[in-house]
Design a protein around this motif. Structure first.
Motif, PDB file in Angstrom:
ATOM      1  N   ILE A  73       6.404  -5.238   4.979  1.00 57.26           N
ATOM      2  CA  ILE A  73       6.405  -3.903   4.374  1.00 57.26           C
ATOM      3  C   ILE A  73       5.054  -3.648   3.704  1.00 57.26           C
ATOM      4  N   TYR A  74       4.474  -2.460   3.973  1.00 61.08           N
ATOM      5  CA  TYR A  74       3.201  -2.064   3.374  1.00 61.08           C
ATOM      6  C   TYR A  74       3.352  -0.680   2.753  1.00 61.08           C
ATOM      7  N   SER A  75       2.505  -0.387   1.765  1.00 62.31           N
ATOM      8  CA  SER A  75       2.527   0.938   1.149  1.00 62.31           C
ATOM      9  C   SER A  75       1.129   1.321   0.675  1.00 62.31           C
ATOM     10  N   LYS A  76       0.919   2.627   0.508  1.00 61.69           N
ATOM     11  CA  LYS A  76      -0.316   3.144  -0.064  1.00 61.69           C
ATOM     12  C   LYS A  76      -0.026   4.541  -0.618  1.00 61.69           C
ATOM     13  N   PRO A  77      -0.837   5.029  -1.548  1.00 57.87           N
ATOM     14  CA  PRO A  77      -0.638   6.390  -2.066  1.00 57.87           C
ATOM     15  C   PRO A  77      -0.791   7.419  -0.946  1.00 57.87           C
ATOM     16  N   ILE A  78       0.057   8.424  -0.959  1.00 61.10           N
ATOM     17  CA  ILE A  78      -0.021   9.434   0.081  1.00 61.10           C
ATOM     18  C   ILE A  78      -1.318  10.224  -0.009  1.00 61.10           C
ATOM     19  N   THR A  79      -1.940  10.232  -1.189  1.00 64.86           N
ATOM     20  CA  THR A  79      -3.189  10.965  -1.380  1.00 64.86           C
ATOM     21  C   THR A  79      -4.397  10.213  -0.836  1.00 64.86           C
ATOM     22  N   SER A  80      -4.223   8.954  -0.451  1.00 64.92           N
ATOM     23  CA  SER A  80      -5.342   8.177   0.075  1.00 64.92           C
ATOM     24  C   SER A  80      -5.868   8.803   1.361  1.00 64.92           C
ATOM     25  N   ASN A  81      -7.177   8.938   1.454  1.00 64.58           N
ATOM     26  CA  ASN A  81      -7.777   9.472   2.679  1.00 64.58           C
ATOM     27  C   ASN A  81      -8.907   8.574   3.149  1.00 64.58           C
ATOM     28  N   ALA A  82      -8.651   7.270   3.049  1.00 59.80           N
ATOM     29  CA  ALA A  82      -9.653   6.292   3.473  1.00 59.80           C
ATOM     30  C   ALA A  82      -8.994   5.167   4.242  1.00 59.80           C
ATOM     31  N   HIS A  83      -9.751   4.576   5.133  1.00 55.10           N
ATOM     32  CA  HIS A  83      -9.280   3.463   5.946  1.00 55.10           C
ATOM     33  C   HIS A  83      -8.819   2.302   5.065  1.00 55.10           C
ATOM     34  N   GLY A  84      -7.684   1.705   5.422  1.00 58.33           N
ATOM     35  CA  GLY A  84      -7.190   0.560   4.663  1.00 58.33           C
ATOM     36  C   GLY A  84      -6.448   0.991   3.413  1.00 58.33           C
ATOM     37  N   GLN A  85      -6.640   0.235   2.346  1.00 55.73           N
ATOM     38  CA  GLN A  85      -6.009   0.485   1.041  1.00 55.73           C
ATOM     39  C   GLN A  85      -4.494   0.237   1.057  1.00 55.73           C
ATOM     40  N   TRP A  86      -3.994  -0.469   2.078  1.00 57.99           N
ATOM     41  CA  TRP A  86      -2.569  -0.769   2.142  1.00 57.99           C
ATOM     42  C   TRP A  86      -2.248  -2.003   1.308  1.00 57.99           C
ATOM     43  N   ALA A  87      -1.143  -1.933   0.584  1.00 56.27           N
ATOM     44  CA  ALA A  87      -0.679  -3.060  -0.221  1.00 56.27           C
ATOM     45  C   ALA A  87       0.491  -3.729   0.480  1.00 56.27           C
ATOM     46  N   LEU A  88       0.384  -5.038   0.711  1.00 59.35           N
ATOM     47  CA  LEU A  88       1.472  -5.798   1.314  1.00 59.35           C
ATOM     48  C   LEU A  88       2.525  -6.121   0.267  1.00 59.35           C
TER      49      LEU A  88
END
Length: 412
Positions: A73-88
């Motif tokens: 399972i991974y998540s990131k802020p919906i406002t993110s607009n950059a490659h990556g930044q996913w939290a495992l």
């Protein structure tokens, strides 16, 4: 889920967990983009190194984040607009799936689906282990995990719900022949949600065999029986009364409507209620005004595709439609009414192309145009690179960001 038929083919000859995962995921239902094309794309748009690979069956909103699964399972802020930044997610409650080389077997859990409502996020997990005396792997059990954004870790289903899941898990064994296609929907599990931009309109459901339940984390925590939905309202009135075939839900006109077809959505935004609803059956895109959700006859357009539509993402001016092995198709929207087109924004039709399966496609902002949006899509394919004309390196998550350096689809 049968699109997972090649999940771990490279790991271990006949013991391929992929075949098993394919079997257990069939209820999601699910010529060619050759290397020279991708070579040209690389010359123009350098491909990023993939951060999220594998088979992704769900991209869902929860609070102010987006969640996805590829076994983990991974998540990131919906406002993110950059490659990556996913939290495992590093839960201590969910044992990650691992391969024991010496035992030549898989152990642990594989997250196959996510869903969310206004308060909880849910994960559907399959627990694998060796098949006794046969050197193969099988599903040992099925679990639902759930948590709030304030919980420190996931909690596991128990009681009545878990008893039903354990019982139906028995149907996922002995998957070495054509039974892996799991065409009998009365023997499968499906989890899904409305996935709306407005938090209050988010609802999650689980179908176990012939029974449909509304998921409720508070009831799961207190071991209270979930509410069974015995007469769900159907989006498409010609659908059967068989609840075992339900695989999706739509929130529109103040209520939830269900479908036997996986691709559906509305033009709801974070500040406005849905005016139009959309769903796909085979190669046709159906649409209707919110007030006419139960109308018997709904308008439709037929897309030029060789395969069925299995996913969709709605923007202010278009709908992107993911297909089963025909890549992506596009319909333009004028005041909510779709029309087919051969025009595409950015490089979407070249990247998200045949022979890839576009299992999921997600629009972060339905009130923005496609060019202005943040979007994600998951790509996968059947069989092998040689047989399909695809590449293993392209399976997984792709993204589009409205930024000067990422205004094209690229690996995520």
């Amino acid at each position: 889920y049968k699109v997972l038929l090649q999940t771990i083919t490279e790991f271990t000859m006949k013991k391929t967990l992929l075949t098993i995962i394919s079997a257990i995921t069939t209820c999601l239902i699910f010529t060619s983009c050759f290397d020279p094309i991708f070579s040209d794309i690389r010359n123009e748009v350098p491909l990023k190194e993939a951060q999220i690979s594998g088979f992704i069956n769900s991209i869902v909103r929860y609070k102010d984040d987006i969640y996805l699964q590829n076994g983990r399972i991974y998540s990131k802020p919906i406002t993110s607009n950059a490659h990556g930044q996913w939290a495992l997610d590093k839960s201590s409650q969910i044992t990650p799936l691992e391969f024991d080389y010496y035992a030549q077997s898989f152990y642990g859990e594989y997250i196959v689906k996510l869903a969310s409502d206004a308060n909880y996020i849910y994960a559907l997990s399959y627990n694998f282990g060796p098949k006794e005396n046969e050197g193969l792997n099988e599903v040992k059990d099925i679990f639902v995990y759930y948590k709030t954004n304030s919980d420190s870790d996931w909690k596991k289903s128990s009681g009545t719900l878990q008893a039903e899941l354990t019982e139906i898990a028995k149907n996922y064994k002995d998957l070495e022949d054509k039974s892996y296609e799991m065409t009998d929907s009365t023997k499968t599990v499906a989890m899904f949600c409305t996935n709306t931009p407005q938090e209050a309109n988010r609802h999650a459901y689980i179908k176990i065999g012939t029974k449909l339940y509304k998921l409720d984390g508070a009831k799961l925590a207190s071991d209270t029986a979930l509410a069974e939905i015995t007469s769900p309202a159907k989006i498409h009135t010609s659908e059967s009364t068989d609840n075992s075939k339900i695989v999706s839900a739509m929130y529109i006109n103040g209520d939830v409507y269900f479908s036997e077809h996986i691709a559906c959505g509305t033009d709801e935004t974070a500040t406005t209620n849905a005016k139009f609803g959309y769903y796909a059956i085979d190669k046709k895109l159906y649409y209707f005004e919110a007030a006419n959700v139960l109308a018997k006859d709904k308008n439709s357009i037929e897309l030029e595709t060789n395969n069925k539509i299995i996913s969709m993402a709605i923007s202010k001016d278009s709908i992107l439609l993911g297909t089963d092995e025909s890549g992506i198709k596009r319909a333009i929207l004028t005041d909510g009414v779709p029309a087919k087109t051969n025009e595409y924004v950015s490089n979407s039709s070249i990247i998200l192309c045949e022979p890839y399966i576009i299992r999921e496609i997600f629009s972060a902002y339905p009130d923005k145009t496609e060019a202005e949006n943040t979007m994600y899509a998951s790509m996968q394919f059947r069989w092998t690179e040689t047989n399909s004309g695809a590449q293993y390196s392209n399976t997984g998550l792709w993204s589009y960001y409205n930024t000067t350096d990422r205004n094209n689809w690229n690996r995520e």
